[in-house]
Design a protein around this motif. Structure first.
Motif, short mmCIF file in Angstrom:
data_model
loop_
_atom_site.label_atom_id
_atom_site.label_comp_id
_atom_site.label_asym_id
_atom_site.label_seq_id
_atom_site.Cartn_x
_atom_site.Cartn_y
_atom_site.Cartn_z
N CYS A 379 64.15 37.42 -22.31
CA CYS A 379 65.31 36.22 -21.90
C CYS A 379 64.23 35.11 -21.28
O CYS A 379 63.06 34.95 -20.42
CB CYS A 379 65.72 36.45 -20.72
N ASN A 380 64.04 34.05 -22.34
CA ASN A 380 63.47 32.04 -21.59
C ASN A 380 63.35 32.04 -20.77
O ASN A 380 62.44 32.03 -19.78
CB ASN A 380 63.91 31.53 -22.68
N THR A 381 65.21 32.17 -20.21
CA THR A 381 65.40 31.67 -18.76
C THR A 381 64.21 32.59 -17.33
O THR A 381 64.24 31.23 -16.78
CB THR A 381 66.55 31.40 -18.58
N ALA A 382 64.70 33.70 -18.11
CA ALA A 382 63.92 34.71 -16.63
C ALA A 382 62.48 33.78 -16.38
O ALA A 382 61.69 33.71 -15.43
CB ALA A 382 63.90 36.12 -16.70
N PHE A 383 61.57 34.21 -17.37
CA PHE A 383 60.57 33.76 -18.02
C PHE A 383 60.24 32.73 -16.94
O PHE A 383 58.95 32.37 -15.97
CB PHE A 383 59.67 33.77 -18.62
N LEU A 384 60.28 31.26 -17.39
CA LEU A 384 60.42 29.71 -17.10
C LEU A 384 61.01 29.68 -15.63
O LEU A 384 60.07 29.33 -14.32
CB LEU A 384 61.66 29.36 -17.73
N GLU A 385 61.98 30.51 -15.16
CA GLU A 385 62.38 29.90 -13.66
C GLU A 385 61.27 31.47 -12.59
O GLU A 385 61.24 30.83 -11.83
CB GLU A 385 63.75 31.03 -13.23
N LYS A 386 61.12 32.30 -13.41
CA LYS A 386 60.22 33.00 -12.09
C LYS A 386 58.33 32.16 -12.45
O LYS A 386 57.58 32.36 -11.37
CB LYS A 386 59.79 34.76 -12.66
N GLY A 387 58.32 32.02 -13.27
CA GLY A 387 56.38 31.18 -13.66
C GLY A 387 56.47 30.38 -12.59
O GLY A 387 55.17 29.59 -12.11
N ARG A 388 57.31 29.45 -12.93
CA ARG A 388 57.50 27.98 -11.84
C ARG A 388 57.63 28.18 -9.98
O ARG A 388 56.84 27.58 -9.50
CB ARG A 388 58.95 26.96 -11.92
N ASP A 389 58.13 29.88 -10.26
CA ASP A 389 58.59 30.19 -8.44
C ASP A 389 56.53 30.17 -8.24
O ASP A 389 56.16 30.13 -6.87
CB ASP A 389 59.08 31.31 -8.24
N VAL A 390 56.09 31.00 -8.91
CA VAL A 390 54.86 32.34 -8.43
C VAL A 390 53.74 31.73 -9.39
O VAL A 390 52.60 32.25 -8.88
CB VAL A 390 55.11 33.28 -9.09
N LEU A 391 53.50 31.29 -10.27
CA LEU A 391 52.08 30.32 -11.07
C LEU A 391 51.93 28.84 -10.98
O LEU A 391 52.97 28.36 -10.29
CB LEU A 391 52.97 31.21 -12.48
N LYS A 392 50.90 28.98 -11.28
CA LYS A 392 50.15 27.34 -11.36
C LYS A 392 50.22 27.05 -12.63
O LYS A 392 50.22 27.21 -13.58
CB LYS A 392 48.89 27.01 -10.95
N PRO A 393 50.11 25.54 -12.40
CA PRO A 393 49.65 24.93 -14.02
C PRO A 393 48.97 25.40 -15.10
O PRO A 393 49.02 25.71 -16.16
CB PRO A 393 50.04 23.52 -13.17
N ASP A 394 47.67 26.32 -14.11
CA ASP A 394 46.66 26.97 -14.93
C ASP A 394 46.63 27.53 -15.08
O ASP A 394 45.60 28.69 -15.67
CB ASP A 394 45.32 25.90 -14.55
N SER A 395 47.72 28.60 -14.71
CA SER A 395 47.88 30.09 -14.88
C SER A 395 47.64 30.58 -16.43
O SER A 395 47.06 31.67 -16.05
CB SER A 395 48.96 30.93 -13.88
N LEU A 396 48.62 30.00 -16.70
CA LEU A 396 47.84 29.87 -17.93
C LEU A 396 47.25 29.86 -19.02
O LEU A 396 46.45 31.23 -19.72
CB LEU A 396 49.87 30.32 -18.54
#
Length: 563
Positions: A379-396
């Protein structure tokens, strides 16, 4: 002159290297008079040189000046030879460098023909930077002897003779005075050369001949120039490009001893399967397909293949977005940020990224999903929304490099492209990277390594020669996070988007991927998986969903397994 042989050198020459008793240093500036010239003309003479006046010397003057220059050079009067040129300073340095680098025991130079208007030289261009109406060319023959050897090195060259401002006829200085193949930005020297191995085999001693994807690559292993001399090394006169270390062998001074067969990390049985798999998925060569297989416990590359085999080795050098296979790395970052497989993470039908709608491969919203559901269903949308909630730009990019070794400089034994995951300034800009889009660039070798790292828990840099050093990653995932990540990939292989290709392969763990490439082109198909001590990844350009094209290619190798 004997046909030259091109050799790939493993390391670029530095400004000063001493190898097997021969002093080697960069003479490019000396050969061009410090002019910074490029190409086979060698550039203009440096300040202080005696420029030519209009009008060429006579044939008699050119022949006489050429004979005087050659006699002085051959007799060891290097300052006298340099004074017979239009750039004495550059010539002195270059001729001295030749004497030290090549180290001839005797040098015989003879004018071999009458003076004439310059024409194409053996190097493929005129030997002079001066216009043809101001110069005459005099060909010469060289015979270079080396102590303790019986056969001299012979070659033909040409001198360009011009009239200096003071009226004298002099040699116009370019790199071609030393040798017709020598360019600006190159060095000439006697260096050690390794003997060719008796053959190249796989890890079990089986020959690796007959595999289309290996045909060009194996030459890189049979023509290696050592960094230091050994008892088995011979020596040869080489012209080396200072920029990339590639070299042209002009003459073998001493023959190297034959080497035993060279064993690579490859497995002939898996290599055969890899060749067949990419050939099938390339649809008769109408679309590019590539695959890489790695042994997680060692990092040894067990197979790599690409089709069409006449193209580039995209398994190692590809640089395209990997689509949802990157979610393996994103999932690791999310798990480290506190998300668990059972965490509720709704999967909306669409979401916005930089103002544009992003959807999934399925049309419906799935509000009751857990993170494990999202991973298995990709699920692309889940990864995108959760990523924006808990990750930072340099996390990945940070997780990719620190845990999975993506972005480190890999030394595999062949040319390879190191994965790039740029660090964006905002999460809005970084969001596409979370699903393997945006500016992410990678290849099957790297994504096979991602699966291998999950399987073993430790990043081991992929290598083709078992004795190559392997740079480690900075850290490992915690045991809990690692076990959760393995469980996510196992479920995906059993009942998620990877279930089709993985059917009937017990113990498989996988992640499929579909990468948008834009421009109206069909999506690329990606797939990465592991089973036991074998990790495999494949890409099929224009192959659409990962389970359609790349997945079946990976499955072919996983069914065989590693040993």
């Amino acid at each position: 002159m004997p046909k030259s042989v091109k050799i790939a050198i493993a390391t670029v020459l530095t400004a000063m290297v001493t190898v097997a008793g021969y002093g080697v240093y960069n003479i490019a500036t000396a050969l061009t008079g410090g002019s910074g010239g490029s190409g086979r003309s060698g550039g203009a003479a440096a300040a202080g040189a005696r420029p030519a006046v209009t009008g060429p010397p006579t044939a008699e003057q050119a022949a006489g000046a050429a004979r005087a220059f050659l006699a002085a050079w051959a007799g060891g009067d290097l300052s006298g030879a340099a004074a017979a040129t239009d750039d004495p300073a550059a010539a002195t340095t270059a001729l001295t460098a030749f004497q030290r680098q090549v180290g001839p025991s005797a040098l015989h130079l003879t004018a071999s023909g009458p003076a004439a208007t310059p024409g194409p030289s053996a190097a493929g261009s005129t030997p002079s930077a001066t216009p043809a109406d101001t110069a005459l060319s005099v060909p010469f023959s060289a015979s270079v002897e080396f102590a303790g050897t019986g056969t001299p090195w012979t070659y033909d060259g040409a001198l360009s003779l011009v009239r200096a401002r003071d009226g004298r006829t002099v040699v116009h200085w370019t790199p071609h005075v030393i040798h017709p193949h020598l360019d600006a930005g190159e060095s000439i020297a006697v260096r050690p050369v390794a003997g060719a191995p008796a053959g190249i085999t796989d890890r079990n001693g089986k020959p690796l001949t007959g595999f289309p994807s290996l045909a060009g690559s194996l030459e890189r292993f049979t023509a290696r120039v050592p960094q230091g001399g050994t008892a088995d090394d011979g020596s040869a006169v080489l012209i080396t490009k200072d920029s990339d270390g590639t070299a042209e062998k002009l003459f073998t001074v001493t023959e190297p001893r034959p080497l035993p067969a060279l064993r690579l990390t490859l497995d002939a049985r898996l290599q055969e399967a890899a060749e067949a798999a990419v050939a099938k998925q390339s649809a008769g060569g109408t679309r590019a397909a590539s695959l890489a297989a790695i042994e997680p416990s060692t990092g040894h590359v067990l197979a790599y293949a690409f089709s069409p085999s006449t193209g580039s080795n995209l398994a190692f050098t590809g640089s395209t977005p990997p689509g949802s296979t990157m979610k393996v790395v994103t999932a690791a970052a999310l798990l480290e940020a506190g998300v668990t497989p059972s965490t509720p993470v709704p999967c909306p039908a669409t979401t916005l990224v930089t103002g544009l709608p992003v959807a999934n491969d399925f049309a419906d919203a799935r509000p009751g999903n857990t993170f494990a559901d999202d991973f298995a269903q990709s699920c692309n949308t889940a990864f995108l929304e959760k990523g924006r909630d808990v990750l930072k730009p340099d996390s990945l990019p940070r997780t990719a490099k620190e845990v999975f070794g993506l972005g480190l400089e890999w030394s595999t034994g062949l040319t390879n492209f190191d994965t790039r995951i740029p660090t964006e300034s905002t999460m809005a800009a970084a969001a596409p990277e979370l699903i393997g889009q945006g500016r992410v660039q990678t290849n099957p070798l790297a994504m096979a390594s991602v699966a291998a790292t999950v399987q073993s828990g430790t990043f081991r840099m992929p290598i083709l020669l078992p004795d190559l050093p392997q740079q480690p990653a900075a850290r490992r995932l915690s045991k809990g996070v690692l076990n959760d990540l393995r469980a996510l990939m196992t479920r995906t292989a059993q009942s998620g988007t990877a279930a089709g290709p993985m059917a009937g392969i017990p113990g498989a763990a996988a992640k499929s991927g579909t990468a948008e490439v834009g421009g109206g082109k069909p999506d690329d198909s990606w797939f990465t998986a592991y089973r036991g001590d074998l990790a495999v990844a494949a890409e099929v350009e224009g192959g659409l969903h990962g389970a359609q094209s790349a997945g079946p290619a990976v499955a072919e190798l996983l069914r065989i397994g590693n040993g």
